[in-house]
Design a protein around this motif. Structure first.
Motif, PDB file in Angstrom:
ATOM      1  N   ILE A   1      51.198 -40.539 -32.773  1.00  0.00           N
ATOM      2  CA  ILE A   1      51.676 -41.908 -32.605  1.00  0.00           C
ATOM      3  C   ILE A   1      53.157 -42.012 -32.974  1.00  0.00           C
ATOM      4  CG2 ILE A   1      51.428 -44.292 -33.431  1.00  0.00           C
ATOM      5  CD1 ILE A   1      48.466 -43.736 -33.850  1.00  0.00           C
ATOM      6  N   GLU A   2      53.558 -41.322 -34.031  1.00  0.00           N
ATOM      7  CA  GLU A   2      54.904 -41.499 -34.576  1.00  0.00           C
ATOM      8  C   GLU A   2      55.956 -40.611 -33.912  1.00  0.00           C
ATOM      9  OE1 GLU A   2      54.890 -41.008 -38.765  1.00  0.00           O
ATOM     10  OE2 GLU A   2      53.530 -42.690 -39.157  1.00  0.00           O
ATOM     11  N   TYR A   3      55.571 -39.447 -33.395  1.00  0.00           N
ATOM     12  CA  TYR A   3      56.573 -38.476 -32.946  1.00  0.00           C
ATOM     13  C   TYR A   3      56.377 -38.114 -31.475  1.00  0.00           C
ATOM     14  CZ  TYR A   3      57.220 -37.997 -37.961  1.00  0.00           C
ATOM     15  OH  TYR A   3      57.453 -38.261 -39.287  1.00  0.00           O
ATOM     16  N   GLY A   4      57.466 -38.275 -30.726  1.00  0.00           N
ATOM     17  CA  GLY A   4      57.415 -37.998 -29.300  1.00  0.00           C
ATOM     18  C   GLY A   4      57.173 -36.543 -28.980  1.00  0.00           C
ATOM     19  N   PHE A   5      57.728 -35.626 -29.780  1.00  0.00           N
ATOM     20  CA  PHE A   5      57.556 -34.202 -29.474  1.00  0.00           C
ATOM     21  C   PHE A   5      56.102 -33.765 -29.639  1.00  0.00           C
ATOM     22  CE2 PHE A   5      58.582 -34.266 -34.004  1.00  0.00           C
ATOM     23  CZ  PHE A   5      57.680 -33.352 -34.543  1.00  0.00           C
ATOM     24  N   MET A   6      55.366 -34.411 -30.552  1.00  0.00           N
ATOM     25  CA  MET A   6      53.945 -34.111 -30.690  1.00  0.00           C
ATOM     26  C   MET A   6      53.157 -34.630 -29.488  1.00  0.00           C
ATOM     27  SD  MET A   6      53.281 -32.380 -33.481  1.00  0.00           S
ATOM     28  CE  MET A   6      51.571 -32.689 -33.903  1.00  0.00           C
ATOM     29  N   ARG A   7      53.526 -35.813 -29.002  1.00  0.00           N
ATOM     30  CA  ARG A   7      52.850 -36.351 -27.816  1.00  0.00           C
ATOM     31  C   ARG A   7      53.116 -35.478 -26.597  1.00  0.00           C
ATOM     32  NH1 ARG A   7      54.752 -41.237 -30.026  1.00  0.00           N
ATOM     33  NH2 ARG A   7      56.489 -41.313 -28.544  1.00  0.00           N
ATOM     34  N   ARG A   8      54.365 -35.042 -26.418  1.00  0.00           N
ATOM     35  CA  ARG A   8      54.686 -34.195 -25.264  1.00  0.00           C
ATOM     36  C   ARG A   8      53.935 -32.868 -25.336  1.00  0.00           C
ATOM     37  NH1 ARG A   8      59.837 -36.491 -26.114  1.00  0.00           N
ATOM     38  NH2 ARG A   8      60.464 -34.744 -27.444  1.00  0.00           N
ATOM     39  N   ALA A   9      53.841 -32.295 -26.533  1.00  0.00           N
ATOM     40  CA  ALA A   9      53.107 -31.040 -26.685  1.00  0.00           C
ATOM     41  C   ALA A   9      51.634 -31.222 -26.344  1.00  0.00           C
ATOM     42  CB  ALA A   9      53.258 -30.516 -28.117  1.00  0.00           C
ATOM     43  N   LEU A  10      51.043 -32.337 -26.795  1.00  0.00           N
ATOM     44  CA  LEU A  10      49.624 -32.594 -26.516  1.00  0.00           C
ATOM     45  C   LEU A  10      49.391 -32.822 -25.023  1.00  0.00           C
ATOM     46  CD1 LEU A  10      46.773 -33.016 -27.601  1.00  0.00           C
ATOM     47  CD2 LEU A  10      47.336 -35.438 -27.927  1.00  0.00           C
ATOM     48  N   VAL A  11      50.269 -33.589 -24.376  1.00  0.00           N
ATOM     49  CA  VAL A  11      50.117 -33.850 -22.941  1.00  0.00           C
ATOM     50  C   VAL A  11      50.259 -32.556 -22.146  1.00  0.00           C
ATOM     51  CG1 VAL A  11      51.163 -35.002 -20.946  1.00  0.00           C
ATOM     52  CG2 VAL A  11      50.846 -36.256 -23.084  1.00  0.00           C
ATOM     53  N   ALA A  12      51.203 -31.688 -22.530  1.00  0.00           N
ATOM     54  CA  ALA A  12      51.367 -30.409 -21.838  1.00  0.00           C
ATOM     55  C   ALA A  12      50.115 -29.548 -21.974  1.00  0.00           C
ATOM     56  CB  ALA A  12      52.590 -29.666 -22.392  1.00  0.00           C
ATOM     57  N   CYS A  13      49.542 -29.513 -23.169  1.00  0.00           N
ATOM     58  CA  CYS A  13      48.320 -28.724 -23.384  1.00  0.00           C
ATOM     59  C   CYS A  13      47.143 -29.305 -22.607  1.00  0.00           C
ATOM     60  CB  CYS A  13      47.995 -28.665 -24.871  1.00  0.00           C
ATOM     61  SG  CYS A  13      49.085 -27.612 -25.833  1.00  0.00           S
ATOM     62  N   ILE A  14      47.047 -30.634 -22.538  1.00  0.00           N
ATOM     63  CA  ILE A  14      45.956 -31.254 -21.784  1.00  0.00           C
ATOM     64  C   ILE A  14      46.092 -30.938 -20.297  1.00  0.00           C
ATOM     65  CG2 ILE A  14      45.001 -33.470 -21.041  1.00  0.00           C
ATOM     66  CD1 ILE A  14      45.574 -34.543 -23.838  1.00  0.00           C
ATOM     67  N   ALA A  15      47.326 -30.983 -19.780  1.00  0.00           N
ATOM     68  CA  ALA A  15      47.545 -30.631 -18.367  1.00  0.00           C
ATOM     69  C   ALA A  15      47.131 -29.190 -18.101  1.00  0.00           C
ATOM     70  CB  ALA A  15      49.014 -30.847 -18.000  1.00  0.00           C
ATOM     71  N   LEU A  16      47.481 -28.282 -19.010  1.00  0.00           N
ATOM     72  CA  LEU A  16      47.068 -26.885 -18.860  1.00  0.00           C
ATOM     73  C   LEU A  16      45.552 -26.752 -18.969  1.00  0.00           C
ATOM     74  CD1 LEU A  16      49.708 -24.875 -20.929  1.00  0.00           C
ATOM     75  CD2 LEU A  16      49.353 -24.798 -18.463  1.00  0.00           C
ATOM     76  N   ALA A  17      44.949 -27.521 -19.873  1.00  0.00           N
ATOM     77  CA  ALA A  17      43.496 -27.454 -20.042  1.00  0.00           C
ATOM     78  C   ALA A  17      42.771 -27.869 -18.769  1.00  0.00           C
ATOM     79  CB  ALA A  17      43.071 -28.339 -21.211  1.00  0.00           C
ATOM     80  N   VAL A  18      43.281 -28.900 -18.109  1.00  0.00           N
ATOM     81  CA  VAL A  18      42.619 -29.421 -16.917  1.00  0.00           C
ATOM     82  C   VAL A  18      42.781 -28.473 -15.726  1.00  0.00           C
ATOM     83  CG1 VAL A  18      42.690 -31.300 -15.227  1.00  0.00           C
ATOM     84  CG2 VAL A  18      42.756 -31.812 -17.663  1.00  0.00           C
ATOM     85  N   SER A  19      43.927 -27.788 -15.632  1.00  0.00           N
ATOM     86  CA  SER A  19      44.184 -26.955 -14.447  1.00  0.00           C
ATOM     87  C   SER A  19      43.887 -25.478 -14.666  1.00  0.00           C
ATOM     88  CB  SER A  19      45.642 -27.114 -14.003  1.00  0.00           C
ATOM     89  OG  SER A  19      46.530 -26.623 -15.001  1.00  0.00           O
TER      90      SER A  19
END
Length: 279
Positions: free
Chosen positions: A8-26
């Motif tokens: 919630i507080e840090y953008g770099f953590m959100r970007r890292a999580l979104v990148a991992c989720i995209a990799l997880a899905v594909s």
């Protein structure tokens, strides 16, 4: 609330999580099909094979995601095609020829990066920098994920047939099986390049293969295996990033280590062949 506070507080953590989720899905659905086709080690080999192409892109354009990504795709496909040609025209089996090419590619890539870059650059290439994912890398990973899902939907039926009865697919037409195999390899290489941008060449295959092999212990139905593999990869990403934040661990290895822990739990307690269930 404490677990999601860093995201919630840090953008770099959100970007890292979104990148991992995209990799997880594909990437994890590709890992499931690699496992079903008994090609699991090919994913590991190709993850190393992309390194010289990415290194050449690095030498030409520096840390340019486009140049390194294009170079990685070309190098990965070249190694896959060359190993296939060697196994076809010589007595050497494909796994043996692939091991020779990928070991040479790994050594060449490390050498090329070392010629111009520092030890920090080499570590970033080999192990990634998950918490340093920027918007351009996120867009690249997202594009590859969308393209992968679209192509999997297009070739899903022949890909399933090729996994369970390849002789039947070959009998349906001269170009059917090679075309499906070629598209599948292209998708694998593209996702390894996407993982390379996030987790590095040595770790990118972890998020592809560990949840995929774990899913086989939880279901015998392909559709559920695909869903479970993606779910395990997302859980691994969230858990790994959370542990890296609170325990000061390197983010990429923490994500892959979380996936490895889930793999061992699946081997022990999975209802479809787990060791404890067998006993």
């Amino acid at each position: 609330m404490t677990l999601i506070q860093p995201f919630i507080e840090y953008g770099f953590m959100r970007r890292a999580l979104v990148a991992c989720i995209a990799l997880a899905v594909s990437a994890t659905p590709l890992g499931v099909f690699l496992s079903l086709r008994r090609m699991s080690l090919m994913g590991d080999a190709l993850s190393h094979a992309v390194l010289p192409g990415a290194a050449i892109g690095y030498l030409i354009s520096g840390l340019s995601l486009v140049a390194m990504g294009i170079g990685g795709v070309i190098a990965g496909l070249a190694v896959a095609l060359l190993s296939g040609a060697v196994s076809r025209f010589t007595p050497l089996k494909e796994d043996a020829s692939l091991s020779g090419f990928y070991l040479g590619s790994l050594a060449l890539g490390v050498t090329l990066v070392s010629l111009r870059g520092s030890s920090v650059d080499l570590l970033n290439v080999l192990f990634g920098s998950l918490l340093a994912v920027d918007n351009s890398a996120l867009l690249l990973v997202g594009f590859i994920a969308v393209f992968t899902l679209f192509m999997l939907a297009v070739i899903f039926r022949p890909l399933v047939i090729d996994a369970f009865d390849p002789d039947f697919l070959r009998s349906q037409g001269k170009w059917g099986a090679p075309l499906v195999h070629g598209i599948f390899l292209l998708l694998v290489v593209m996702n390894l390049v996407a993982g390379f941008q996030v987790l590095g060449t040595l770790m990118s295959v972890g998020l592809m293969m560990l949840p995929a092999t774990s899913a086989r212990f939880w279901s015998r139905h392909l559709a559920w295996m695909l869903v479970i593999a993606m779910g395990l990869a997302i859980v691994s990403a969230f858990t790994g990033l959370t542990l890296s934040w609170y325990l000061s661990l390197p983010a990429g290895p923490a994500v892959v280590l979380s996936a490895a822990v889930l793999f061992f739990v699946s081997v022990l307690a999975g209802p479809c062949g787990g060791m404890l269930r067998r006993r």
